[in-house]
Scaffold this active site. Structure first.
Site, PDB file in Angstrom:
ATOM      1  CD  GLU A 258      -2.187   1.254   3.027  1.00  0.00           C
ATOM      2  OE1 GLU A 258      -1.496   0.786   3.959  1.00  0.00           O
ATOM      3  OE2 GLU A 258      -3.319   1.736   3.197  1.00  0.00           O
TER       4      GLU A 258
ATOM      5  CG  ASN B 198      -4.824   4.005   0.593  1.00  0.00           C
ATOM      6  OD1 ASN B 198      -4.105   3.482  -0.250  1.00  0.00           O
ATOM      7  ND2 ASN B 198      -4.615   3.885   1.895  1.00  0.00           N
TER       8      ASN B 198
ATOM      9  CE  LYS C 111      -6.997   1.107   3.969  1.00  0.00           C
ATOM     10  NZ  LYS C 111      -5.736   1.567   4.587  1.00  0.00           N
TER      11      LYS C 111
ATOM     12  CD  GLU D 257      -5.327   4.601   5.904  1.00  0.00           C
ATOM     13  OE1 GLU D 257      -5.850   4.374   4.804  1.00  0.00           O
ATOM     14  OE2 GLU D 257      -4.838   3.702   6.632  1.00  0.00           O
TER      15      GLU D 257
ATOM     16  CB  CYS E  81      -3.762  -1.611   4.691  1.00  0.00           C
ATOM     17  SG  CYS E  81      -2.973  -1.691   6.323  1.00  0.00           S
TER      18      CYS E  81
ATOM     19  CG  ASN F 240       2.128   1.568   4.593  1.00  0.00           C
ATOM     20  OD1 ASN F 240       3.212   2.131   4.623  1.00  0.00           O
ATOM     21  ND2 ASN F 240       1.527   1.252   3.452  1.00  0.00           N
TER      22      ASN F 240
HETATM   23  N1  CDT Z   1      -2.873   1.345   6.538  1.00  0.00           N
HETATM   24  C1  CDT Z   1      -3.773   0.737   7.342  1.00  0.00           C
HETATM   25  O1  CDT Z   1      -4.913   0.538   6.975  1.00  0.00           O
HETATM   26  N2  CDT Z   1      -3.324   0.401   8.581  1.00  0.00           N
HETATM   27  C2  CDT Z   1      -4.192  -0.148   9.560  1.00  0.00           C
HETATM   28  C3  CDT Z   1      -3.785   0.333  10.908  1.00  0.00           C
HETATM   29  C4  CDT Z   1      -4.890   0.231  11.832  1.00  0.00           C
HETATM   30  S1  CDT Z   1      -4.695   1.243  13.219  1.00  0.00           S
HETATM   31  C5  CDT Z   1      -5.620   2.630  12.898  1.00  0.00           C
HETATM   32  C6  CDT Z   1      -4.265  -1.660   9.558  1.00  0.00           C
HETATM   33  O2  CDT Z   1      -5.372  -2.191   9.676  1.00  0.00           O
HETATM   34  O3  CDT Z   1      -3.240  -2.328   9.495  1.00  0.00           O
END
Ligand code: CDT
Length: 308
Positions: free
Chosen positions: A46, A106, A123, A142, A168, A193
């Site tokens: 991502e 995204n 996304k 985000e 993600c 990420n």
């Molecule tokens: N990039 C992304 O979606 N990261 C989220 C972090 C969650 S914490 C707000 C994930 O689900 O891995």
């Protein structure tokens, strides 16, 4: 048998100061390694071109537009597309998309082996928050910088395989896999990420975060009889640590390849997509076994309603 070697191009950290050109050079190096191993489909993370900028708060969101791409391919990414065409490599990567009419998503794109973009995904499950949150150890904005994707969950028949994309946080939602599963998906690609610590629960550290990531993707693979490739951007970006843990999961839910580092690292596995058929024709034959008359809430209710 429909066999293809699939690769995951895990990427180490990208700092704010790193140019797109530098990052694309790293992606090309991973693609060359993948080609040497016979990989025909390569999955990048991502937001693969930049640092994970949603960790930074900007009062004026327009300040963040410098992290967005207004066309794809563009000058910085064209060399990657050219290399892929030369090598006959299909690929997918994520980036921040600014549309001509000013929308921010995204996004990830999917190409065929001639580097034509055949699919776009935006996304859908955006985690985090809109405003600065002083209670958190780090921000995850985000919801401030992106709109929820407007294209739905789709699949594409690409290089003889039914492929679908997610990004993600989508990997934590069974709805993601089932939407793709209902279209016969055989390969789900997921870039991520993920901060290695929960900003609201310090005790939830790296070990448990990796476990939740594996658990989600292994369950999604098994319950829809599909391969899943999850690929991290990992390591310490601008002082913030992201977990690695990239994996390739088979249709039985078994992990068949796993990254060992938090840097640029290729993982790969031979996938026989005919292996998806057994689960889809037996325990997860949706046409025979799903009971949609009892699934009404899933389509009409978002939050929990506990009876009084
Ligand atoms: N990039 C992304 O979606 N990261 C989220 C972090 C969650 S914490 C707000 C994930 O689900 O891995």
């Amino acid at each position: 048998m429909r066999k293809m070697i699939v690769g995951g191009a895990q990427m180490g950290p990208i700092q704010q100061a790193d140019s797109r050109e530098t990052v694309v050079a790293r992606m090309m190096e991973l693609m060359r390694k993948a080609h040497a191993e016979g990989v025909k489909m390569l999955v990048y993370p991502e937001l693969a071109l930049t640092t994970f900028f949603p960790r930074w708060y900007a009062e004026d969101r327009a300040e963040m537009d410098r992290w967005f791409e207004s066309e794809m391919p563009n000058g910085a990414t064209q060399p990657l597309f050219d290399l892929a065409r030369e090598m006959g490599m299909a690929f997918t990567f994520g980036f921040a998309e600014l549309t001509p009419d000013g929308h921010h998503f995204n996004t990830s794109i999917l190409t065929d082996a001639q580097a034509n973009i055949v699919g776009t995904y935006r996304k859908i499950h955006l985690p985090g928050h809109v405003e600065f949150d002083p209670e958190r150890t780090h921000q995850h904005l985000e919801k401030r910088y992106f709109e929820p994707g407007d294209l739905g969950f789709n699949v594409w028949r690409n290089e003889g395989v039914v492929m679908g994309m997610a990004i993600c946080n989508d990997r934590r939602w069974p709805e993601t896999y089932r939407e793709l599963g209902l279209q016969g998906v055989e390969l789900v690609t997921i870039g991520y990420n993920t901060p290695s610590v929960n900003s609201q629960k310090g005790a939830e550290g790296l070990r448990q975060r990796l476990f939740h990531s594996d658990l989600s993707m292994q369950a999604g693979a098994y319950q829809n009889s599909t391969y899943v490739v999850g690929v991290a951007k990992a390591g310490t970006e601008d002082g913030h640590h992201l977990m690695g843990g990239s994996i390739i999961v088979d249709p039985d839910g078994e992990v068949i390849a796993r990254a060992e580092t938090e840097g640029d690292e290729l993982i790969f596995a031979e996938c026989d997509f005919d292996r998806c058929t057994f689960g889809k024709a037996t325990v997860f034959d949706f046409a025979r076994h799903r009971r949609i008359e009892h699934y009404q809430r899933i389509g009409r209710q978002t939050g929990v309603i506990v009876p009084v």
